[in-house]
Design an enzyme around this catalytic site. Structure first.
Site, mmCIF file in Angstrom:
data_model
loop_
_atom_site.group_PDB
_atom_site.id
_atom_site.type_symbol
_atom_site.label_atom_id
_atom_site.label_comp_id
_atom_site.label_asym_id
_atom_site.label_seq_id
_atom_site.Cartn_x
_atom_site.Cartn_y
_atom_site.Cartn_z
ATOM 1 N NE ARG A 48 -4.511 -1.548 0.067
ATOM 2 C CZ ARG A 48 -5.395 -1.174 0.624
ATOM 3 N NH1 ARG A 48 -5.050 0.078 1.461
ATOM 4 N NH2 ARG A 48 -6.526 -1.935 0.914
ATOM 5 N NE ARG B 79 -7.881 5.509 2.074
ATOM 6 C CZ ARG B 79 -8.475 4.756 2.538
ATOM 7 N NH1 ARG B 79 -9.788 4.905 3.049
ATOM 8 N NH2 ARG B 79 -8.114 3.501 3.323
ATOM 9 N NE ARG C 47 -10.551 7.130 -4.196
ATOM 10 C CZ ARG C 47 -11.589 7.039 -3.890
ATOM 11 N NH1 ARG C 47 -12.139 7.421 -5.205
ATOM 12 N NH2 ARG C 47 -12.565 6.347 -2.978
ATOM 13 C CE1 TYR D 29 -12.708 -7.605 2.120
ATOM 14 C CE2 TYR D 29 -11.205 -9.138 1.285
ATOM 15 C CZ TYR D 29 -11.672 -8.087 2.452
ATOM 16 O OH TYR D 29 -10.902 -7.535 2.922
ATOM 17 C CG ASP E 236 -8.669 -3.439 -4.369
ATOM 18 O OD1 ASP E 236 -8.147 -2.894 -3.666
ATOM 19 O OD2 ASP E 236 -9.492 -4.529 -3.920
HETATM 20 O O1 CP3 Z 1 0.516 1.028 -3.189
HETATM 21 C C1 CP3 Z 1 -0.382 -0.717 -3.568
HETATM 22 O O2 CP3 Z 1 -0.058 -1.260 -2.823
HETATM 23 C C2 CP3 Z 1 -0.848 -1.199 -5.042
HETATM 24 C C3 CP3 Z 1 -2.580 -1.226 -4.473
HETATM 25 C C4 CP3 Z 1 -3.218 -1.897 -3.310
HETATM 26 C C5 CP3 Z 1 -4.678 -1.749 -3.582
HETATM 27 N N1 CP3 Z 1 -4.938 -2.795 -2.944
HETATM 28 C C6 CP3 Z 1 -4.961 -0.126 -3.376
HETATM 29 C C7 CP3 Z 1 -6.112 0.309 -2.496
HETATM 30 C C8 CP3 Z 1 -3.120 -3.022 -3.240
HETATM 31 C C9 CP3 Z 1 -1.843 -4.105 -3.519
HETATM 32 C C10 CP3 Z 1 -4.205 -3.730 -2.650
HETATM 33 C C11 CP3 Z 1 -4.572 -4.894 -1.890
HETATM 34 C C12 CP3 Z 1 -5.504 -5.501 -1.646
HETATM 35 N N2 CP3 Z 1 -7.247 -5.106 -1.534
HETATM 36 C C13 CP3 Z 1 -6.057 -6.608 0.176
HETATM 37 C C14 CP3 Z 1 -4.978 -6.981 -0.241
HETATM 38 C C15 CP3 Z 1 -3.688 -5.861 0.914
HETATM 39 C C16 CP3 Z 1 -4.078 -6.456 2.355
HETATM 40 O O3 CP3 Z 1 -4.460 -4.489 2.946
HETATM 41 O O4 CP3 Z 1 -4.486 -6.958 3.130
HETATM 42 C C17 CP3 Z 1 -6.936 -6.412 0.178
HETATM 43 C C18 CP3 Z 1 -7.288 -7.007 0.983
HETATM 44 C C19 CP3 Z 1 -7.747 -5.341 -0.965
HETATM 45 C C20 CP3 Z 1 -9.338 -5.258 -1.299
HETATM 46 C C21 CP3 Z 1 -9.674 -3.663 -0.574
HETATM 47 N N3 CP3 Z 1 -9.158 -2.978 -1.186
HETATM 48 C C22 CP3 Z 1 -9.657 -3.113 0.674
HETATM 49 C C23 CP3 Z 1 -10.659 -4.302 1.993
HETATM 50 C C24 CP3 Z 1 -10.247 -1.869 1.040
HETATM 51 C C25 CP3 Z 1 -11.133 -1.360 1.697
HETATM 52 C C26 CP3 Z 1 -9.692 -0.204 3.191
HETATM 53 C C27 CP3 Z 1 -9.255 0.625 2.690
HETATM 54 O O5 CP3 Z 1 -7.842 1.482 2.847
HETATM 55 O O6 CP3 Z 1 -9.879 1.364 2.009
HETATM 56 C C28 CP3 Z 1 -10.278 -1.429 -0.496
HETATM 57 C C29 CP3 Z 1 -9.251 -0.198 -1.195
HETATM 58 C C30 CP3 Z 1 -8.502 0.413 -1.761
HETATM 59 N N4 CP3 Z 1 -7.191 -0.832 -2.178
HETATM 60 C C31 CP3 Z 1 -7.576 1.655 -0.852
HETATM 61 C C32 CP3 Z 1 -6.555 1.433 -2.339
HETATM 62 C C33 CP3 Z 1 -5.955 2.470 -2.675
HETATM 63 C C34 CP3 Z 1 -8.159 2.514 -0.575
HETATM 64 C C35 CP3 Z 1 -9.374 3.276 -1.942
HETATM 65 C C36 CP3 Z 1 -9.249 4.782 -1.737
HETATM 66 O O7 CP3 Z 1 -8.090 5.392 -2.432
HETATM 67 O O8 CP3 Z 1 -10.379 5.025 -1.256
#
Ligand code: CP3
Length: 359
Positions: free
Chosen positions: A39, A43, A52, A165, A89
């Site tokens: 990540r 944000r 975004r 999910y 994602d």
């Molecule tokens: O920079 C990076 O690592 C690459 C991008 C990336 C994202 N999600 C972007 C993202 C990666 C590798 C992921 C993986 C991901 N997504 C996982 C596995 C890693 C982990 O955290 O356990 C999981 C479980 C998800 C599913 C997911 N996506 C959730 C549960 C959420 C909501 C929680 C949150 O942080 O908002 C997301 C949204 C998400 N994926 C965001 C980002 C940058 C935030 C969304 C936003 O900008 O509003």
């Protein structure tokens, strides 16, 4: 071209396979260890929040190759990181399988839940790569712009984690629908896992063909798999994916991050198709050096909350991890993703601390 004693000298960094991350994933010890953060785009970066906002929804951002490329590169411009991870994602795979997926501010992902074997019919067949072309286009663009010593990582969620999910319809605490289905009807739930296994192989291979040099499988909910179901629904699907990707692309290293798997992390490390295992915040670095590093590179595992704190405690812990794991193949990372309240300056502090710790 530069020459020493009549022999051409090619700067290490211009040879793709000599990128520090790729060397570590081949089993070499590299000092200072390559560092990237799960990540690392997101944000906590003000420039991410601007893009975004401009993109509209989170999925619109994932599917816009120019914007996805831009946010992938944002942390690379700011910090001296060893890898970029393509901005996307794990839930683009169920989306490509025809499930409704959206991201709700303050709530996280929301999906139209699939909770029984009969409901599997609502998912579409056919290769997911046909629906994920914008992701591969973003990968091509990032590869063209990356500095020569920075590797590009593609990724997917492992089947159990993505299924969590798909079945729960959102993030969950107890996984009652997911585990209920898996216990009640192993064959039917196994069909969902098999469909996800095939889709994940397709998506990872397409990312490699577009330019990803490493792939990572996120099994973020490995810790929620009941022991009796672990082999069937976590270990075997992950290994099948690793073997299939390796068969198609033998030189591409694969990282598995089985968060919460505890001692079972060693099973992944021992498998020949797995090149590195990510350890989570709860796991001991000394234990990982003794039990995982003989079989695979170790990636991890600084507490993301410590990255929010910064300062002396952050530097000391970075040094402790480098001391514990830096004598073998080691990729410095967090034990889970960067949290949104992390001050960006602390990432720069961490990069500096890891370099100093390696001497
Ligand atoms: O920079 C990076 O690592 C690459 C991008 C990336 C994202 N999600 C972007 C993202 C990666 C590798 C992921 C993986 C991901 N997504 C996982 C596995 C890693 C982990 O955290 O356990 C999981 C479980 C998800 C599913 C997911 N996506 C959730 C549960 C959420 C909501 C929680 C949150 O942080 O908002 C997301 C949204 C998400 N994926 C965001 C980002 C940058 C935030 C969304 C936003 O900008 O509003």
């Amino acid at each position: 071209m530069l020459a020493v004693n009549g022999k051409p000298v090619i700067r290490e960094s211009v040879i793709g396979t000599d990128k520090p991350l790729l060397r570590v994933l081949r089993g070499e010890t590299v000092s200072p260890p390559p560092l990237w953060l799960m990540r690392q785009a997101g944000r906590y970066l003000p420039e991410y929040r601007v893009v975004r906002q401009e993109a509209g929804s989170f999925l619109d951002l994932c599917y816009d190759p120019a914007l996805a490329c831009e946010v992938t590169l944002q942390p690379i411009r700011r910090f001296h990181l060893g890898a970029a991870i393509i901005f996307s994602d794990i839930l683009v795979v169920p989306h490509a399988m025809g499930q409704e997926v959206s991201f709700v501010e303050g709530k996280g992902p929301v999906l139209s839940a699939v909770r029984s074997t009969a409901e599997l019919k609502t998912l579409s067949d056919g290769p997911v790569r046909d629906r994920l072309a914008p992701v591969y286009e973003a990968i091509r663009r990032v590869r063209a712009e990356l500095p020569a010593d920075v590797a590009l990582i593609g990724f997917a969620g492992a089947p159990w984690t993505v299924a969590s999910y798909m079945v729960e319809g959102a993030s969950s605490r107890d996984f009652a629908y997911l585990k209920g289905w898996a216990w009640r009807d192993r064959a039917g739930f196994g069909q969902l896992i098999d469909r996800l296994t095939a889709a994940t192989i397709d998506h990872l291979c397409a990312q490699v063909e577009a330019g990803a040099e490493v792939v990572q499988l996120f099994e973020s909910w490995a810790g929620a798999v009941p022991d009796a179901l672990f082999e069937a629904f976590c270990f075997r699907p992950v290994v099948r994916i690793a073997e299939a990707v390796k068969k198609a692309h033998p030189s591409v290293p694969l990282i598995v991050f089985p968060r919460g798997a505890g001692a079972r992390s060693v099973d992944f490390a021992r498998h020949p198709a797995v090149d590195a295992v990510g350890i989570d915040t709860s796991q001991s670095a000394g234990w990982a050096a003794a039990e995982i590093q003989p079989h695979a590179a170790v990636q991890g595992n600084l507490d993301p909350v410590l990255l929010i704190q910064g300062g002396r405690a952050l530097r000391d812990e970075a040094e402790r991890l480098v001391r514990a794991l830096g004598k073998g193949p080691f990729v410095f990372n967090l034990g889970h993703g960067v949290l949104p309240t992390t001050p960006a300056d602390h990432v720069a502090e961490l990069v500096d601390a890891v370099r100093r710790a390696a001497g």
